[in-house]
Design a protein around this motif. Structure first.
Motif, PDB file in Angstrom:
ATOM      1  N   ALA A 260       0.826  -1.200   0.000  1.00  0.00           N
ATOM      2  CA  ALA A 260       0.000   0.000   0.000  1.00  0.00           C
ATOM      3  C   ALA A 260       0.859   1.248   0.000  1.00  0.00           C
ATOM      4  O   ALA A 260       0.566   2.239  -0.683  1.00  0.00           O
ATOM      5  CB  ALA A 260      -0.936  -0.012   1.205  1.00  0.00           C
ATOM      6  N   THR A 265      -1.653   3.506  -1.707  1.00  0.00           N
ATOM      7  CA  THR A 265      -3.019   3.073  -1.440  1.00  0.00           C
ATOM      8  C   THR A 265      -3.406   3.406  -0.007  1.00  0.00           C
ATOM      9  O   THR A 265      -2.640   3.139   0.925  1.00  0.00           O
ATOM     10  CB  THR A 265      -3.166   1.565  -1.669  1.00  0.00           C
ATOM     11  OG1 THR A 265      -2.788   1.265  -3.005  1.00  0.00           O
ATOM     12  CG2 THR A 265      -4.592   1.110  -1.433  1.00  0.00           C
ATOM     13  N   THR A 267      -6.661   3.093   2.798  1.00  0.00           N
ATOM     14  CA  THR A 267      -7.936   2.437   3.094  1.00  0.00           C
ATOM     15  C   THR A 267      -8.841   3.387   3.863  1.00  0.00           C
ATOM     16  O   THR A 267      -8.413   4.035   4.826  1.00  0.00           O
ATOM     17  CB  THR A 267      -7.709   1.165   3.909  1.00  0.00           C
ATOM     18  OG1 THR A 267      -6.873   0.276   3.158  1.00  0.00           O
ATOM     19  CG2 THR A 267      -9.032   0.480   4.219  1.00  0.00           C
ATOM     20  N   THR A 359     -10.556   1.209  -0.779  1.00  0.00           N
ATOM     21  CA  THR A 359      -9.186   1.692  -0.927  1.00  0.00           C
ATOM     22  C   THR A 359      -9.107   2.713  -2.038  1.00  0.00           C
ATOM     23  O   THR A 359      -9.850   2.641  -3.028  1.00  0.00           O
ATOM     24  CB  THR A 359      -8.227   0.539  -1.229  1.00  0.00           C
ATOM     25  OG1 THR A 359      -8.657  -0.127  -2.420  1.00  0.00           O
ATOM     26  CG2 THR A 359      -8.190  -0.457  -0.081  1.00  0.00           C
ATOM     27  N   GLU A 360      -8.179   3.632  -1.865  1.00  0.00           N
ATOM     28  CA  GLU A 360      -7.950   4.691  -2.847  1.00  0.00           C
ATOM     29  C   GLU A 360      -6.487   4.689  -3.235  1.00  0.00           C
ATOM     30  O   GLU A 360      -5.607   4.703  -2.363  1.00  0.00           O
ATOM     31  CB  GLU A 360      -8.324   6.047  -2.250  1.00  0.00           C
ATOM     32  CG  GLU A 360      -8.006   7.226  -3.164  1.00  0.00           C
ATOM     33  CD  GLU A 360      -8.179   8.562  -2.473  1.00  0.00           C
ATOM     34  OE1 GLU A 360      -8.195   9.583  -3.176  1.00  0.00           O
ATOM     35  OE2 GLU A 360      -8.292   8.580  -1.226  1.00  0.00           O
ATOM     36  N   ASN A 361      -6.189   4.656  -4.506  1.00  0.00           N
ATOM     37  CA  ASN A 361      -4.830   4.702  -4.993  1.00  0.00           C
ATOM     38  C   ASN A 361      -4.484   6.145  -5.315  1.00  0.00           C
ATOM     39  O   ASN A 361      -4.836   6.667  -6.371  1.00  0.00           O
ATOM     40  CB  ASN A 361      -4.658   3.832  -6.240  1.00  0.00           C
ATOM     41  CG  ASN A 361      -3.205   3.626  -6.597  1.00  0.00           C
ATOM     42  OD1 ASN A 361      -2.432   4.573  -6.617  1.00  0.00           O
ATOM     43  ND2 ASN A 361      -2.839   2.375  -6.862  1.00  0.00           N
ATOM     44  N   ARG A 362      -3.851   6.831  -4.392  1.00  0.00           N
ATOM     45  CA  ARG A 362      -3.566   8.253  -4.567  1.00  0.00           C
ATOM     46  C   ARG A 362      -2.501   8.502  -5.630  1.00  0.00           C
ATOM     47  O   ARG A 362      -2.453   9.574  -6.236  1.00  0.00           O
ATOM     48  CB  ARG A 362      -3.127   8.846  -3.230  1.00  0.00           C
ATOM     49  CG  ARG A 362      -4.269   8.884  -2.215  1.00  0.00           C
ATOM     50  CD  ARG A 362      -3.857   9.557  -0.926  1.00  0.00           C
ATOM     51  NE  ARG A 362      -5.000   9.666  -0.029  1.00  0.00           N
ATOM     52  CZ  ARG A 362      -4.932  10.189   1.200  1.00  0.00           C
ATOM     53  NH1 ARG A 362      -3.763  10.617   1.680  1.00  0.00           N
ATOM     54  NH2 ARG A 362      -6.011  10.256   1.951  1.00  0.00           N
TER      55      ARG A 362
END
Length: 474
Positions: A260, A265, A267, A359-362
């Motif tokens: 992550a 990433t 959460t 989850t976000e993949n910044r």
């Protein structure tokens, strides 16, 4: 623009005329058209005022009968003393005197017209009704020199104005006169080769799809099934200790955290309430219903078969602007074009984010892809330029339990056949009998209406689209 008034019938009585005058007052100055003209500052007792009324009467009387029939059963109206946003009133005049004075300016036989005085908002308004034109009517024209009136001048309606007739207008009016008593006849319509395919699908497919999608989205809200914890004896029998399980879980968590961090990433915990999530699902499903109806129309058009209908004139008469309406009886669908269809998913709106942590993949979110479309702008073609602002003729197709088609008018030369329309047609199973088609036809240069019928066979095989309609997660 158009006057906001029901033109299906001529107004009757005080209430009817008041309703019309209210619509005129609320209209736009450019709303004069093929059925109405308004003149606020006009005195019908003067020489020029009488000519203005006579010119409008002549122009309305010289309309094409079929065009005029679209409004007020062919009648036309001249309003004196009122125009949009301007109620001036008209000088009161005896209707009999007005009738005689204006008829002196009209060549015999004069068009039929009738003056009606009306009181509107306390003002005197004059309404003049011109009778509908008919095939065989003589050309209406001015019959006396008086002021601006010139004996022999012919006027027609163009873009809501009364204007001098051109040579083309005079030829049209001459044809109207020469075709008196002629009626349309000797017309036949046939279909070419090909059969109508039959498509099979459950009537409940849309509701079934939406219920399945709702179950999929709301499943995370259901409580998980109760489970029995594993005992130490069971673990010992498998040769596994609780410490091994804990160490494995810790290593997995550490690896996930490292991954992550590498990918950027993050959460997030679920921030919506269950009620808010259910509301999102409800809105989404309603949107799906609308889009899937469109998708199914495209699916049917893709499965349909092209059938070309031709029309034959068996007589020695030219039929101008031949107007044909067709009705395909039964559970049949018609389309003008073959829509592009791959699968139902292409039509669906974005679904709500699934319930639960996410989850976000910044790292990826911060990357922007170039807008390739902005790098190239295709120049407009001359074809598009020619069509700008010009309505393109096309048939009207209504699928409402059967198919009704209004074709683009065609010119029929004597003893000739021409393609009338090409349709994509499909029938819903079960369908074994040929599709019955009835039709009517009229022509602009002759009176009457002709009717006929024929049948088109259906295909023996059935198009089965059950797999296409299945829910994506079924």
């Amino acid at each position: 623009m158009a006057i906001d008034y029901d033109t299906s019938a001529l107004p009757k009585g005080t209430i009817g005329w008041t309703s019309l005058l209210t619509a005129v007052e609320d209209a736009h100055l450019n709303d004069e058209n093929q059925w109405i003209e308004f003149k606020a500052n006009l005195d019908p007792t003067t020489v020029n005022g009488r000519f203005a009324v006579a010119k409008a009467i002549v122009a309305f009387a010289n309309r094409d009968p079929k065009v005029a029939a679209k409004w007020l059963a062919g009648h036309a109206i001249i309003v004196v003393g009122l125009e949009p946003g301007n109620l001036t009133g008209s000088r009161e005049v005896d209707p009999a005197d007005l009738y005689n004075n204006i008829n002196q300016l009209l060549a015999a036989p004069a068009p039929a017209w009738d003056p009606t005085p009306v009181t509107y908002k306390g003002e005197h308004v004059l309404i003049i009704t011109v009778d509908p034109p008919h095939q065989g009517d003589p050309i209406a024209c001015i019959g006396k020199n008086s002021g601006d009136a010139i004996d022999g001048h012919i006027y027609v309606r163009k873009q809501g104005k009364s204007e001098r007739a051109t040579s083309a207008d005079i030829r049209r009016l001459s044809a109207r006169l020469s075709n008196a008593g002629k009626t349309i006849s000797g017309i036949s319509i046939e279909h070419g080769t090909g059969t109508i395919p039959v498509i099979d699908y459950p009537d409940t497919w849309l509701d079934d799809w939406l219920r399945a999608e709702e179950r999929r989205l709301l499943a995370p809200l259901d409580p998980p099934p109760a489970s029995r914890p594993v005992t130490d004896a069971e673990l010992k029998a498998l040769g596994i200790s609780r410490k091994i399980i804990a160490d494995y879980a810790a290593q997995a968590d550490k690896a996930a955290a490292a991954m992550a961090a590498t990918l950027g990433t993050v959460t997030h915990e679920e921030s919506r309430s269950e009620e808010e999530y259910r509301a999102e699902v409800t809105v989404y499903l309603e949107d799906c219903r609308r889009h899937l109806v469109e998708a199914f129309e495209d699916l049917r058009s893709t499965a349909a078969t092209e059938i070309t209908l031709s029309i034959t004139n068996q007589t020695n008469q030219n039929y101008e602007q031949t107007f044909v309406e067709l009705h395909f009886d039964g559970d049949v669908y018609g389309y003008e074009y073959d829509a592009e269809f791959a699968n139902l998913a292409d039509y669906l709106p974005d679904a709500p984010r699934p319930w639960g942590p996410w989850t976000e993949n910044r790292l990826l979110a911060g990357m922007r892809m170039p807008d390739l479309g902005s790098l190239y702008s295709a120049p407009s073609s001359s074809f598009d330029t020619l069509r700008a602002g010009d309505p393109w003729p096309s048939p009207t197709i209504r699928n409402d339990g059967s198919v009704t088609v209004t074709c683009v008018p065609v010119h029929l030369y004597p003893v000739s056949t021409t393609d009338l329309i090409t349709l994509r047609l499909i029938a819903k199973a079960p369908y074994a009998e040929p599709v019955s088609v009835t039709w009517t036809a009229t022509a602009a240069n002759v009176d009457g209406k002709i009717k006929g019928s024929f049948t088109i066979p259906v295909a023996g095989a059935t198009v089965d689209i059950a797999d296409v309609l299945k829910h994506r997660d079924a």
